[in-house]
Scaffold this motif. Structure first.
Motif, PDB file in Angstrom:
ATOM      1  N   THR A  88       0.845  -1.195   0.000  1.00 54.74           N
ATOM      2  CA  THR A  88       0.000   0.000   0.000  1.00 54.74           C
ATOM      3  C   THR A  88       0.882   1.246   0.000  1.00 54.74           C
ATOM      4  O   THR A  88       1.895   1.308   0.696  1.00 54.74           O
ATOM      5  N   LEU A  89       0.483   2.234  -0.807  1.00 56.01           N
ATOM      6  CA  LEU A  89       1.188   3.512  -0.886  1.00 56.01           C
ATOM      7  C   LEU A  89       0.351   4.564  -0.171  1.00 56.01           C
ATOM      8  O   LEU A  89      -0.869   4.631  -0.365  1.00 56.01           O
ATOM      9  N   PHE A  90       1.007   5.375   0.649  1.00 54.57           N
ATOM     10  CA  PHE A  90       0.345   6.481   1.337  1.00 54.57           C
ATOM     11  C   PHE A  90       0.898   7.783   0.765  1.00 54.57           C
ATOM     12  O   PHE A  90       2.119   7.964   0.707  1.00 54.57           O
ATOM     13  N   ILE A  91       0.006   8.650   0.344  1.00 55.15           N
ATOM     14  CA  ILE A  91       0.403   9.932  -0.252  1.00 55.15           C
ATOM     15  C   ILE A  91      -0.260  11.054   0.527  1.00 55.15           C
ATOM     16  O   ILE A  91      -1.441  10.964   0.879  1.00 55.15           O
ATOM     17  N   THR A  92       0.487  12.125   0.764  1.00 58.49           N
ATOM     18  CA  THR A  92      -0.086  13.326   1.362  1.00 58.49           C
ATOM     19  C   THR A  92      -0.129  14.406   0.288  1.00 58.49           C
ATOM     20  O   THR A  92       0.900  14.697  -0.346  1.00 58.49           O
ATOM     21  N   ILE A 103      -4.841   6.912   0.365  1.00 59.02           N
ATOM     22  CA  ILE A 103      -4.408   5.519   0.446  1.00 59.02           C
ATOM     23  C   ILE A 103      -4.552   4.903  -0.939  1.00 59.02           C
ATOM     24  O   ILE A 103      -5.622   4.958  -1.550  1.00 59.02           O
ATOM     25  N   VAL A 104      -3.445   4.319  -1.423  1.00 56.80           N
ATOM     26  CA  VAL A 104      -3.426   3.683  -2.746  1.00 56.80           C
ATOM     27  C   VAL A 104      -3.175   2.192  -2.540  1.00 56.80           C
ATOM     28  O   VAL A 104      -2.122   1.793  -2.048  1.00 56.80           O
ATOM     29  N   ARG A 105      -4.154   1.393  -2.928  1.00 54.71           N
ATOM     30  CA  ARG A 105      -4.012  -0.060  -2.796  1.00 54.71           C
ATOM     31  C   ARG A 105      -2.972  -0.585  -3.785  1.00 54.71           C
ATOM     32  O   ARG A 105      -2.735   0.017  -4.833  1.00 54.71           O
ATOM     33  N   PRO A 106      -2.368  -1.741  -3.482  1.00 55.04           N
ATOM     34  CA  PRO A 106      -1.294  -2.282  -4.328  1.00 55.04           C
ATOM     35  C   PRO A 106      -1.681  -2.446  -5.799  1.00 55.04           C
ATOM     36  O   PRO A 106      -0.867  -2.178  -6.685  1.00 55.04           O
ATOM     37  N   GLY A 140      -9.187   5.491  -6.259  1.00 61.44           N
ATOM     38  CA  GLY A 140      -9.688   4.586  -7.285  1.00 61.44           C
ATOM     39  C   GLY A 140      -9.002   4.831  -8.618  1.00 61.44           C
ATOM     40  O   GLY A 140      -8.863   3.943  -9.443  1.00 61.44           O
ATOM     41  N   ARG A 141      -8.536   6.075  -8.810  1.00 61.66           N
ATOM     42  CA  ARG A 141      -7.829   6.453 -10.040  1.00 61.66           C
ATOM     43  C   ARG A 141      -7.033   7.710  -9.752  1.00 61.66           C
ATOM     44  O   ARG A 141      -7.452   8.551  -8.951  1.00 61.66           O
TER      45      ARG A 141
END
Length: 160
Positions: A88-92, A103-106, A140-141
């Motif tokens: 999982t990628l976390f972006i601020t 939150i970006v799922r794999p 989601g995108r």
């Protein structure tokens, strides 16, 4: 000897006539050099275009109800992909009103890796996840809107 040499150079000490940078150019230069600016936030200059595309502010996302579909956009200030997060990628994201935690799922990370890792101004289509006062945008995108920022500094700087 050097001052005499320069004095004899063509053009002497005639001042170059350069246009002063615009406010947007100054802000982008501040961000490029320092990572922040004391002036207005760069997203102030592109908010109308983002709003036309139905991207809402960080403040709107912070007040949104759980499970609502939302579009957020901002400058990427942090990307984290901890080994314990199973891909999982976390972006601020930062805009003129605050921060959005994304939150970006794999699976999405693999599909949109280039955009997620390369965009300076990132737009995210997603769903609100709220647990009390903690709010995330589940991506989601993703879309790269960096070109909107570069358009701020498109004022011609031609030298003849």
């Amino acid at each position: 000897a050097l001052p005499g040499l320069l004095a004899a150079a063509p053009g002497g000490d005639a001042a170059a006539a350069l246009a002063a940078p615009s406010e947007a150019e100054d802000l982008l230069a501040d961000y490029a050099r320092l990572g922040f600016t004391l002036g207005r936030h760069p997203l102030c200059f592109v908010r109308d275009e983002l709003a036309r595309q139905r991207f809402v502010t960080a403040a709107d996302i912070a007040g949104a109800p759980d499970r609502m579909l939302a579009r957020g956009a901002g400058l990427v200030t942090c990307r984290q992909r901890p080994g314990t997060a199973k891909g999982t990628l976390f972006i601020t994201l930062e805009d003129e009103t605050g921060l959005v935690n994304v939150i970006v799922r794999p699976e999405l990370f693999e599909q949109q890796r280039r955009i997620l890792l390369g965009a300076h101004l990132l737009g995210v289509y997603g769903q609100i996840s709220r647990q009390g006062d903690v709010v995330h945008l589940l991506a989601g995108r993703a879309v790269d809107h960096s070109k909107l920022l570069w358009g701020l500094a498109a004022k011609s700087r031609d030298f003849h």
